[in-house]
Design a protein around this motif. Structure first.
Motif, short mmCIF file in Angstrom:
data_model
loop_
_atom_site.label_atom_id
_atom_site.label_comp_id
_atom_site.label_asym_id
_atom_site.label_seq_id
_atom_site.Cartn_x
_atom_site.Cartn_y
_atom_site.Cartn_z
N LEU A 34 0.82 -1.20 0.00
CA LEU A 34 0.00 0.00 0.00
C LEU A 34 0.86 1.25 0.00
CD1 LEU A 34 -2.88 1.13 0.13
CD2 LEU A 34 -2.73 1.01 2.62
N ALA A 35 1.91 1.26 0.83
CA ALA A 35 2.78 2.43 0.88
C ALA A 35 3.56 2.60 -0.43
CB ALA A 35 3.75 2.30 2.06
N GLY A 36 4.05 1.48 -0.98
CA GLY A 36 4.81 1.59 -2.22
C GLY A 36 3.98 2.11 -3.37
N ALA A 37 2.74 1.63 -3.49
CA ALA A 37 1.88 2.11 -4.56
C ALA A 37 1.48 3.56 -4.35
CB ALA A 37 0.63 1.23 -4.65
N ALA A 38 1.23 3.95 -3.09
CA ALA A 38 0.80 5.34 -2.82
C ALA A 38 1.94 6.33 -3.00
CB ALA A 38 0.24 5.43 -1.40
N VAL A 39 3.14 5.97 -2.61
CA VAL A 39 4.27 6.91 -2.67
C VAL A 39 4.81 7.04 -4.08
CG1 VAL A 39 6.63 7.31 -1.88
CG2 VAL A 39 4.88 6.58 -0.26
#
Length: 803
Positions: free
Chosen positions: A544-549
């Motif tokens: 989730l963090a990788g896709a959002a950032v």
């Protein structure tokens, strides 16, 4: 009489009764009661053997065969596709026992139902991603892609510079979306149909109320009295607040004794309507939002612009209505609730269908200049769903921990966190399947040419975390293998002590010790689930963090990183996509084989039968609950037989059959329970159900069952990976648990066993001499002062025909 109930994997009545000639005395092709042919002939027209004795001596034996409720034709393997729904439904029943905390219990059920709703939206959104975004929006708008897939040629837009109207009627983006919307809409309709059809086939059988004095007769004003009581309860607002088991202490120890536990028609109907509406609204939103975004541009048509605001607002109102229906009430178990919220159910489904039709009409309207580029516009639905599911699971874990602290039990699985862990795994399974299938379809449409934007980055991230998750599981499996090997070596000395006087045979000792060590792996399941849950939560947060950032896929995000990091990212992305695609095919293939091949069916039988034992309290699209047919069958048979004959009955259950037997015993009226003894063997009542479903099979519930029925005896082996002791202490009555049965029966060759005795493990308990002894002891203990069984019933048995 002895009423036999088989376990997982199923069997035949001939094997259960030990006779090649059997006859069905009650039931149908799905579930039925069988007898030996000679026993049925001796019973005559009355249907019961005189004096309760078979021609071979001992009690008359009947076999209840229910294997077709969970297996049968190969098409039922398609139920495996509903696995995420079944898993989240399990989370509803895995809450800790906490009497006296009704509000917290209701909050737990509410959170699970909301999590289940997000899974339905996730499934439909995943199909929309494939059909609407990848196929209709991206591939159909790229000439090179339509040339690769000629079946999409009629959707291709006109070439640049072509006169207006040169493309086909379906070539505009809105109409392509309308046509593609048929796929997720049909899937939603199929799920509704399967849920409705399977409920009628499996779960619509009315249970026997424990307070019913005679199931064959019912007063003429019973329905009127029930309706009046229901109306009064509705006026008091009780239905809106009543939640399932455990809100108040149950006088009989478990909610499984309640009259309405095995009849959840009203809740399933409400949830089915809500989830169907949620699916239709998801499709409507996927079609509406791209068109609304185009219409709200400056200078667009005023009428379409107004619809571009009004229609999303209506969809939002529909979503609020669906959420309210899911939140408004839970299960009603304290009475047999036969009402249906017909107006609510009908209005919810028709309203959602009407909004979908309006959305399709709106999106299909002609819009000159509208072109499809990039990904399908709209809200980042997958990111929102993943974040919402994470928050729901975290809150659910807090609530479960509060419930566990009310009545802590060290044997409860994961200290009360089993339900949240299973809910998280259901969400992860749904996300991984959606992401992997979308990635595989994108690769199939695009190949390696980079023509399409592909699915959202989050879906690719979700599929990419599969390889590291498998690596964690392999490390855990290796650790468990080392521990099992050490335990097997330590067990060899105990094996020799259990068979004194026999000459040493190292290979035989190793085989027995290995079987005992392997059987203990069942007790390590909490560790496996804890590690799997922790790894899933960590890797999901990374995804989730990788896709959002970054807003990119893993290989794109690692483009300028060191070569090792880039290689790992590219390998994980490619391997994850292929693993999901291949795994999906193997999943369906293995499932079909499991329902045709007995040995494969036994491999997954215990997990599948545990999942489908429970009613559909959280997700209406989960596979059907076979116990809502089997428990009423057993209860009606025992009540009618004992009241007609005045005889004594031993309810004999093996493996999962012992769970059905216990559930049926809870449902018996007090006058019948005094004539029924319970014999369980290879039983997972405490080892699996007591640890993972403490609110319904915990120590207080099993102790109450021991007090309720006349007598109970439980047999188990140390080599059994499923069955175990029920651990009920008793100072006033004989112990429930027999000492562990020897397995094998003989260490070496003996006059009684001239050939090597097999290691039986979970199977063939009746072959042990202790089985016949314990059954005879139960019949002796079972009301020895009763008069002899009536040789001829006063009236014919109508239970066989009434069902």
């Amino acid at each position: 009489m002895e009423l036999l109930v088989h376990g997982v994997g199923g069997t035949t009545p001939e094997k259960m009764l030990g006779d090649p000639r059997t006859v069905r005395v009650s039931g149908d092709d799905t579930a039925a009661v069988f007898r030996r042919t000679e026993d049925a002939e001796d019973a005559g027209d009355a249907g019961e053997a005189p004096a309760g004795r078979g021609p071979r001596g001992g009690p008359v034996r009947e076999a209840y065969v229910w294997c077709n409720l969970t297996s049968g034709d190969g098409s039922r393997a398609l139920w495996l596709l509903l696995l995420p729904f079944m898993v989240v439904n399990l989370a509803h029943w895995m809450r800790p026992a906490a009497p006296g905390r009704p509000r917290t219990v209701r909050l737990y059920g509410l959170l699970v139902r909301l999590t289940a709703l997000t899974l339905t939206v996730l499934l439909v959104a995943g199909v929309c991603e494939v059909a609407l975004d990848l196929v209709a929006w991206q591939c159909a708008s790229v000439p090179a892609c339509t040339r690769r897939h000629s079946w999409l040629g009629f959707l291709a837009p006109a070439a640049p510079g072509a006169p207006a109207g040169a493309g086909g009627w379906w070539s505009t983006p809105g109409r392509r979306l309308v046509l593609a919307a048929v796929v997720p809409t049909a899937l939603t309709g199929l799920l509704w149909y399967l849920s409705h059809r399977t409920w009628n086939a499996y779960e619509s059988h009315r249970p026997l109320s424990p307070d019913t004095e005679d199931p064959d007769t019912e007063g003429p004003d019973t329905e009127d009295r029930d309706a009046g009581a229901d109306d009064a309860a509705a006026r008091r607002g009780a239905d809106a607040r009543e939640e399932d088991a455990g809100a108040r202490p149950d006088p009989r120890g478990s909610a499984l004794a309640r009259p309405g536990f095995w009849y959840g028609r009203r809740l399933v109907s409400r949830l089915r309507a809500a989830h169907t509406a949620a699916g239709l609204l998801t499709v409507a939103a996927a079609v509406t939002l791209p068109a609304a975004r185009f219409d709200r541009r400056p200078g667009g048509p005023a009428a379409l612009g107004a619809l571009g605001w009004a229609l999303p607002a209506a969809l939002l109102a529909g979503a609020v209505a669906v959420t309210w229906v899911v939140c408004s009430r839970g299960r009603s178990e304290r009475r047999l609730d036969q009402r249906l919220d017909r107006h609510l159910v009908r209005c919810l489904k028709l309203g959602a269908l009407g909004l979908l039709l309006l959305a399709l009409l709106y999106a299909g309207w002609s819009r000159p200049g509208w072109q499809s580029t990039g990904r399908l516009p709209g809200v980042p639905v997958f990111g929102v769903l993943m974040l919402a599911q994470s928050l729901l699971v975290v809150v659910l874990a807090v609530v479960a921990r509060l419930l566990y602290r009310r009545r802590p039990d060290p044997r409860t699985g994961m200290r009360g966190l089993g339900g949240p862990a299973v809910a998280l795994l259901a969400c992860a399974l749904g996300g991984v399947i959606s992401g992997g299938v979308a990635q595989r379809v994108a690769d199939w449409l695009d190949g390696t040419r980079g023509l399409l934007a592909g699915p959202p980055a989050l879906l690719t991230w979700q599929a990419s975390v599969i390889p590291p998750l498998l690596a964690v599981l392999l490390l855990l499996a290796a650790a468990l293998a080392v521990r099992t090997a050490r335990l097997a070596r330590a067990e060899r000395a105990r094996v020799r002590r259990d068979y004194p006087g026999d000459p040493e045979d190292p290979s035989r000792t190793r085989a027995v010790a290995h079987a005992r060590a392997m059987a203990t792996l069942t007790d390590r399941v909490p560790l496996l689930v804890a590690v799997l849950t922790g790894a899933t939560l960590l890797l999901g947060a990374v995804a989730l963090a990788g896709a959002a950032v970054t807003g990119k896929t893993p290989d794109g995000a690692a483009h300028r990183t060191p070569h090792l990091v880039q290689a790992v990212a590219e390998t994980s992305q490619a391997l994850g996509s292929w693993l999901v695609g291949v795994g999906f095919v193997l999943f369906v293939t293995w499932g079909r084989r499991a329902y045709k091949d007995a040995s494969a069916r036994r491999t997954i039988g215990i997990l599948w039968d545990v999942g489908t034992f429970w009613p559909r309290a959280a997700h209406p699209f989960a596979p059907p609950c076979y116990a809502e047919r089997a428990v009423p069958d057993l209860t009606w048979r025992m009540v009618t037989w004992t009241r007609r004959t005045g005889g004594r009955l031993v309810l004999s259950g093996h493996s999962q059959g012992s769970v059905l037997a216990a559930a049926a015993a809870w449902q018996l009226p007090p006058s019948v329970r005094a004539r029924v003894a319970l014999l369980t063997y290879g039983s997972p009542l405490e080892r699996l159900y007591g640890r993972w479903f403490p609110a319904h099979f915990g120590p207080p519930a099993l102790a109450a069952l021991h007090r309720d029925i006349a007598c109970w005896r439980n047999l188990y082996r140390r080599t059994d990976p499923i069955g175990g002791p029920v651990r009920i202490p008793s100072d006033t009555a004989p112990e429930v648990d027999h000492e562990p049965l020897p397995d094998p029966l003989a260490y070496g060759r003996t006059p009684e066993h001239p050939l090597p005795a097999p290691i039986l493990g979970h199977s063939d308990y009746p072959s042990d001499p202790a089985f016949a002894r314990e059954r005879a002891t139960l019949l002796t203990r079972l009301l020895p002062g009763l008069p002899a069984q009536r040789p001829h019933p006063a009236r014919p048995d109508r239970s066989d025909s009434s069902r």
